[in-house]
Write an enzyme that holds these catalytic residues in place. Structure first.
Site, mmCIF file in Angstrom:
data_model
loop_
_atom_site.group_PDB
_atom_site.id
_atom_site.type_symbol
_atom_site.label_atom_id
_atom_site.label_comp_id
_atom_site.label_asym_id
_atom_site.label_seq_id
_atom_site.Cartn_x
_atom_site.Cartn_y
_atom_site.Cartn_z
ATOM 1 N N SER A 115 -10.165 -0.301 3.647
ATOM 2 C CA SER A 115 -9.417 -0.563 4.883
ATOM 3 C C SER A 115 -8.837 0.750 5.391
ATOM 4 O O SER A 115 -8.187 1.475 4.639
ATOM 5 C CB SER A 115 -8.257 -1.524 4.627
ATOM 6 O OG SER A 115 -8.726 -2.751 4.156
ATOM 7 N N GLU A 134 -4.206 4.018 6.370
ATOM 8 C CA GLU A 134 -3.930 3.664 4.979
ATOM 9 C C GLU A 134 -4.332 4.802 4.025
ATOM 10 O O GLU A 134 -3.570 5.124 3.120
ATOM 11 C CB GLU A 134 -4.669 2.351 4.685
ATOM 12 C CG GLU A 134 -4.084 1.546 3.575
ATOM 13 C CD GLU A 134 -4.741 1.919 2.287
ATOM 14 O OE1 GLU A 134 -4.031 2.441 1.420
ATOM 15 O OE2 GLU A 134 -5.948 1.717 2.157
ATOM 16 N N ARG A 176 0.833 -1.215 0.000
ATOM 17 C CA ARG A 176 0.000 0.000 0.000
ATOM 18 C C ARG A 176 0.867 1.265 0.000
ATOM 19 O O ARG A 176 0.578 2.244 0.681
ATOM 20 C CB ARG A 176 -0.952 0.035 1.218
ATOM 21 C CG ARG A 176 -1.974 -1.066 1.259
ATOM 22 C CD ARG A 176 -2.980 -0.945 0.115
ATOM 23 N NE ARG A 176 -4.074 -1.880 0.285
ATOM 24 C CZ ARG A 176 -4.033 -3.173 -0.063
ATOM 25 N NH1 ARG A 176 -2.945 -3.657 -0.634
ATOM 26 N NH2 ARG A 176 -5.079 -3.949 0.135
#
Ligand code: EPU
Length: 350
Positions: free
Chosen positions: A246, A346, A164
């Site tokens: 997420s 994130e 990520r």
């Protein structure tokens, strides 16, 4: 060039947070980007590049000029001995692009179906799901340097992909440093789809589908359809309940740290990684701290997946970015106090 003023960003971010932009220009080509860059008055307060808005938390109004990337186009550009190279404009919907590649008979992206957002945002956080990350299929991208107006092309190594993570998430500390956050606007992305396709089926959710249906050798379309069904069952549809997927990354720890936690919490969900570290399921850690379904103001923890924070206020009384971040910090504190692990957000907090 059409400059929109005092623009509501609420429909342009998947959390549905109500914030406004002083100015916004929709750009469909590099020439349109250059026309914006040439207007010193317009860019004086800085620039903010917006794609599908599916991975951001807006904590206030934006003074910077918003460049809404709407570069269109999808095409097959080349065929090598091992790959078919496909290209999409940064403004294309990622999920529609995945469907288009399958329509062309080109498998390889099926595990990444239904990820919200645009093609241009996909390299920024190196999107990933069900055993495939963008970097596994990436070829190169074209971007424009917002400081100079120059066009440049980056290959996978130059994008600095991580879990990520990429060069586009890091601001350069000093001139010349690694880091292109705020500096590059991605125009087009090219992916290399393997001609000798092999399904990626290692995830428990997919194994379960194979057992339930008795299909042991699914084709790419079948996998696509399973992924869509799995995601729909687990993750909230941003069109119905605002969210940014997420909210935290899955943390990695040493095997010793992992054993220490298992000693106290034997049910800890953990995955050994090839480099010897261990990845933990952040959703499990948050769930174990009792957060599932909990609400602070109009921000809440999704009741089917504790890793996803949602806007429970709908479009009438939306959660503010402040409420989302207050909830996120409370979660971080309780996970740290119980497990000694610092969860890292994130999405990009603006
Ligand atoms: N779990 C719980 N309680 C929860 C949530 C999860 O116990 O409330 C446990 C589950 O039982 C499962 C484990 O945690 O055993 C992992 O959950 P899941 O399979 O849902 O995957 P994840 O690790 O939470 C990651 C990605 C998702 C991606 C899925 C599938 C990150 C930050 N998230 O989620 O990506 O779709 O795996 O590959 O890596 C995103 O990045 O926005 C995203 C949705």
């Amino acid at each position: 060039m059409f400059v929109e003023r005092n623009v509501s960003l609420q429909p342009l971010n998947s959390f549905g947070i109500a914030a406004r932009a002083a100015h916004m220009v929709r750009v469909r080509s590099e020439d349109e980007v250059r026309a914006v860059l040439a207007d010193a008055g317009l860019t004086a307060a800085g620039l903010f590049v917006l794609g599908g808005g599916s991975n951001i938390v807006l904590t206030g109004d934006l003074r910077a000029l918003v460049l809404k990337v709407e570069v269109p186009g999808r095409r097959v550009v080349d065929q090598t001995a091992r790959h078919t190279i496909v290209e999409a404009g940064a403004g294309e919907s990622w999920h529609d692009f995945v469907g288009w590649t399958l329509d062309q008979g080109l498998p390889g992206l099926e595990n990444l179906a239904l990820i919200p957002g645009t093609v241009g945002a996909s390299p920024v956080q190196n999107i990933g799901a069900y055993g495939v990350e963008l970097q596994d299929r990436f070829h190169e991208l074209d971007a424009i340097d917002l400081a100079t107006g120059e066009l440049f092309t980056l290959n996978a190594a130059q994008c600095g992909f991580g879990y990520r993570d990429s060069v586009f998430k890091h601001a350069p500390a000093q001139p010349g440093d690694f880091g292109l956050a705020g500096r590059a606007l991605i125009l087009r992305v090219r992916l290399a789809l393997p001609r000798a396709w092999r399904p990626v089926l290692g995830y428990l959710d997919l194994e379960r589908r194979m057992q339930e249906t008795g299909i042991s050798a699914p084709d790419a379309r079948q996998i696509h359809d399973w992924i869509v069904a799995i995601r729909r069952a687990k993750l909230p549809d941003p069109a119905v309940i605002g969210n940014a997927g997420s909210f935290f990354k899955n943390p990695t720890v040493t095997p010793e740290q992992c054993q220490d936690i298992i000693g106290r919490d034997p049910k800890l969900v953990h995955y050994p990684m090839p480099d010897g570290s261990v990845k933990l399921a952040a959703g499990w850690l948050i769930d174990a701290c009792g957060w599932k379904g909990k609400r602070m103001g109009n921000a809440a923890v999704y009741d089917k997946q504790a890793l996803v924070l949602v806007n429970q206020g709908g479009s009438q009384h939306p959660a503010t970015g402040g409420e989302v971040m207050t909830l996120a910090r409370a979660i971080q504190t309780s996970v740290y106090e119980r497990f000694g692990i610092r969860l890292e957000p994130e999405p990009v907090v603006v």
